[in-house]
Design an enzyme around this catalytic site. Structure first.
Site, mmCIF file in Angstrom:
data_model
loop_
_atom_site.group_PDB
_atom_site.id
_atom_site.type_symbol
_atom_site.label_atom_id
_atom_site.label_comp_id
_atom_site.label_asym_id
_atom_site.label_seq_id
_atom_site.Cartn_x
_atom_site.Cartn_y
_atom_site.Cartn_z
ATOM 1 N N CYS A 76 3.657 1.618 2.597
ATOM 2 C CA CYS A 76 4.906 0.910 2.293
ATOM 3 C C CYS A 76 5.799 1.779 1.412
ATOM 4 C CB CYS A 76 4.615 -0.404 1.571
ATOM 5 S SG CYS A 76 3.517 -1.537 2.448
ATOM 6 N N ASP A 97 5.853 24.303 -35.742
ATOM 7 C CA ASP A 97 6.890 24.569 -36.731
ATOM 8 C C ASP A 97 6.402 24.052 -38.081
ATOM 9 O OD1 ASP A 97 9.601 25.274 -37.595
ATOM 10 O OD2 ASP A 97 9.841 23.121 -37.857
ATOM 11 N N CYS A 149 0.836 -1.199 0.000
ATOM 12 C CA CYS A 149 0.000 0.000 0.000
ATOM 13 C C CYS A 149 0.871 1.250 0.000
ATOM 14 C CB CYS A 149 -0.931 0.014 1.209
ATOM 15 S SG CYS A 149 -0.058 0.226 2.781
#
Length: 808
Positions: free
Chosen positions: A27, A495, A24
């Site tokens: 951790c 461009d 989770c």
């Protein structure tokens, strides 16, 4: 995206770790904080990939990093490179090759081969140590930890035993004398063996004075089971008779412990499968490369593993085979299918001198390809590296979830104790057994319903799926910050050459003078230009040949004799018995051809529209003028319309004159007010700065070296993959194809990914914000809470998986 503020430690490197045992967000937070305590170490931990991207200074070893993670209670291993560095390949070939082939490696190896490579981006500098920045074993990132194959037997046993426990406990009709002891016996393997992954993780964390989601689950399940055993121990005859009075108030919680365990195992199992699917796109990308290559050495063919190729090797590629590495065609003509990398379905024609990319497929003729980039330097390796780094990073929006997860579990434990205490307090002065059970039920429900796992998965799973789908479409997102940038941009600079247009001249119009027809002028000019190597000559010859297709001569141009050319001037030759001359005005003058005043006006009119105008003279007399223009890419107009639909203001940027720019802008649907013409490379950066100074959030799309500075200056840089490495390095987003439509698709995908992450975080926050108070008030059964907790994680992952259908 300015690079002025970039900083890094000159001798730092990147270490990629695989980490087992994380479940989770808590951790993740613990590992990051523990690694962050090492001097100069920065770590970004990814929960669904179960990996860590760690920047390490020179004074700290890989073993120190691994030991630090292991000391936190998890198991870390350094990820081995999937693509070896060029220096590694060179060492191998030093013993395998007799001598350097086709130029050796002196010019091919980069100066930092095998060492550090720096990639500038808006957020800072990402450094790549070749032994660690190779994408490693990403394809196997789900092969460790609580994978679905490991969870399946526990889930099956839990489900088989939980069903009778649930029936016995909840349905009076199936109860029998002393059913409580049978329910307890059936539930024991569920809450011990089946729930062992939760208990083990909780114990490991407890040894390090830490807590995670597993702590909540373990305490909740154990408390429900032990409380029930205690109840039976106090009154062994409690369930002596079926449907005994008082049991309906919930004196035993064996079914709660069993059902909660089963639901959570089911959630973990579905989550593991879903995470596997989320990583499929990256695994597919990593597996695109050829496994073997046939090299030509001393005139004979030898098959070698693709990872042993080195710069300068000549690779033989037969029809239907994958090109093993990036290189240049030195012999053969074919069409190459690059759809797996670029997303474009039309094969690209190649001939000697053409650049080819590894992992593309040779569709027809036999090719000889000289390797120019190998191992970790290839386009495929760089794509995989970019995707992997994007997936291991964290979006700013995820930082709030990280801060909450750091204190989430201790707060939930405190809330559970507080809930129990308040229920008892409001039940005083005399606490009845039913009130004690109600207090216990509410406290257990608080423990069971809280889900930091949904918080931990919300961002990385969305990012994993979005970037993986982007890779399939030929779209590379450099990092999580880019997702935020795509949401805010309101202006996009395009461009012209290579982005909106093809960058290649094509015949637009043929003007014939008295006594000639346009098709004749083009035919004669094409005949003499076919003998020239000049790009303009190629365009005229191609147009003439195309016009001849279907004619009685079989589509051939007249043969040319006495051909002569002058660099920068023009060409002259004899075709059909007539002297044909093609070139600029100076070339005509040099060959004593004098155009009339009207003819000179026609030339001026053609050049005023931005066309490149070429004279054609026959036997000393001007016969016509051929006008050539840079052609607009198919789909550019549609792409511009899509960009407008996304809320962006498209601006055309070009170094060409105003007439050319206006014509291209009109062709693709850009208003005249949004055209910047005559802009030099340095001016492109100034254009971006002027727009930013005016309050615009600017994106820039370009493909050339002269676009790199503007891409870096823009808030969001988008490089066309057909362009230069410099442009791609400076950009935040890269589209591997050559289509402006992919730029719009890239922005749309990025925004969709960000929206998915936000939806995930909203659900995770909303679920916990609503679920915990409801549980504390005693309005939820612990079994329902367990199902809701499992569903929350699965819902977050399932929502992210919807991105897999983007663009289909």
């Amino acid at each position: 995206m300015s690079t002025d503020h970039l900083h890094h430690q000159p001798q730092s490197r990147v270490v990629e770790l695989d980490i087992e045992g994380m479940t989770c967000a808590s951790c993740v937070n613990r590992v990051e904080k523990k690694l962050g305590k090492l001097d100069g170490v920065e770590a970004s931990v990814n929960l669904p990939l179960e990996s860590a991207h760690v920047t390490v200074p020179a004074g700290i070893t890989d073993q120190q990093i691994v030991d630090t993670v292991n000391a936190t209670g998890y198991k870390a291993t350094v990820r081995l490179p999937r693509y070896p560095s060029q220096s590694t390949a060179h060492e191998h070939h030093a013993t395998d090759h007799d001598q350097p082939q086709h130029g050796g490696t002196e010019d091919g190896h980069s100066a930092d081969s095998g060492g550090m490579r720096k990639r500038a981006s808006k957020g800072g500098t990402t450094e790549h140590a070749e032994h660690g920045a190779g994408v490693g074993a990403q394809g196997d990132h789900m092969s460790h930890g609580p994978a679905s194959s490991q969870l399946r037997p526990r889930l099956i046993v839990a489900a088989i035993l939980t069903l009778p426990v649930l029936a016995i406990s909840m349905v009076p009709a199936v109860q029998f004398p002393n059913w409580g002891w049978v329910a307890g016996a059936l539930a024991f393997p569920v809450v011990s063996w089946a729930a062992w992954p939760f208990h083990r993780a909780a114990a490991v964390n407890a040894r390090h004075l830490a807590s995670t989601m597993d702590t909540l689950v373990s305490i909740g399940v154990a408390a429900a089971y032990l409380f029930s055993v205690w109840q039976l121990a106090l009154d062994p005859r409690m369930t002596e008779h079926p449907a005994m009075e008082g049991m309906e108030s919930g004196g035993l919680y064996f079914e709660v412990a069993a059902v909660v365990t089963t639901f959570l195992l089911l959630g973990r199992f579905l989550e593991a499968n879903a995470k596997q699917k989320a990583g499929d796109a990256l695994k597919a990308l990593l597996n695109l490369g050829a496994r073997d290559a046939t090299i030509l050495r001393h005139g004979s063919e030898h098959k070698v593993p693709a990872d042993q190729l080195r710069v300068g090797d000549v690779v033989v590629v037969r029809p239907g085979e994958k090109i093993a590495t990036d290189g240049e065609v030195i012999d053969g003509i074919s069409a190459v299918d690059a759809s797996l990398l670029t997303g474009e379905s039309v094969p690209v024609e190649v001939e000697p001198g053409s650049k080819v990319t590894g992992a593309t497929i040779n569709t027809s003729g036999r090719l000889l390809v000289r390797a120019t980039r190998v191992g970790s330097e290839t386009t495929l390796a760089q794509m995989a590296r970019l995707v992997s780094q994007a997936q291991t990073g964290k979006a700013p929006i995820a930082r709030l979830a990280d801060r909450i997860s750091a204190v989430f579990v201790p707060i939930v434990l405190a809330l559970a104790v507080l809930t129990f205490a308040l229920w008892l307090a409001f039940s005083s002065p005399v606490i009845e057994p039913a009130e004690l059970r109600a207090a216990f039920t509410a406290a257990v429900t608080v423990l069971v319903i809280a889900c930091p796992c949904a918080l931990g998965l919300a961002t990385p799973v969305g990012l994993l799926t979005g970037t993986g789908r982007g890779a399939q479409l030929g779209i590379l997102i450099k990092g999580p910050q880019v997702l935020e940038d795509t949401r805010t941009v309101d202006t996009i600079l395009l461009d012209k050459t290579g982005t909106v247009t093809t960058g290649k001249l094509a015949v637009a119009n043929t003007l014939a003078f008295d006594g000639y027809q346009g098709k004749d002028v083009l035919r004669l000019a094409g005949a003499v230009e076919a003998a020239s190597e000049h790009p303009i000559a190629h365009a005229i010859a191609a147009a003439a040949l195309e016009a001849q297709t279907g004619h009685d001569d079989g589509g051939r141009l007249p043969a040319v004799e006495h051909f002569r050319s002058a660099p920068g001037g023009g060409v002259v030759g004899t075709a059909d018995g007539r002297v044909i001359l093609a070139g600029r005005t100076g070339w005509l003058t040099e060959n004593d051809v004098r155009p009339s005043g009207a003819q000179m006006e026609a030339l001026a009119d053609a050049e005023a529209t931005g066309a490149t105008a070429i004279w054609v003279a026959v036997d000393g007399t001007p016969a016509g003028i051929i006008s050539l223009r840079d052609t607009v890419k198919p789909g550019s107009a549609e792409a511009v319309a899509k960009l407008k639909k996304l809320g962006l203001r498209p601006i055309l940027l070009t170094g060409d004159n105003a007439a050319v720019a206006a014509q291209v802008a009109a062709a693709v649907g850009i208003s005249p007010d949004n055209v910047y013409a005559g802009v030099l490379p340095a001016g492109k950066v100034d254009a971006v700065r002027r727009l930013q100074a005016g309050g615009a959030i600017v994106a820039m799309a370009g493909d050339g070296v002269n676009d790199a500075a503007a891409l870096a200056q823009a808030d969001l840089g988008i490089a066309m993959g057909s362009g230069t490495d410099v442009a791609i390095e400076a950009a935040d987003l890269t589209v591997m194809g050559n289509d402006l439509g992919q730029v719009a698709q890239a922005i749309e995908l990025s925004r969709r990914t960000l929206a998915t992450i936000k939806a995930n975080l909203f659900w995770a926050f909303f679920y916990n914000a609503v679920g915990i108070p409801v549980a504390a008030l005693g309005l939820l059964n612990p079994m329902i809470a367990g199902a809701a907790m499992a569903a929350s994680s699965v819902l977050v992952v399932a929502n992210s998986l919807r991105l897999r259908s983007f663009g289909k």
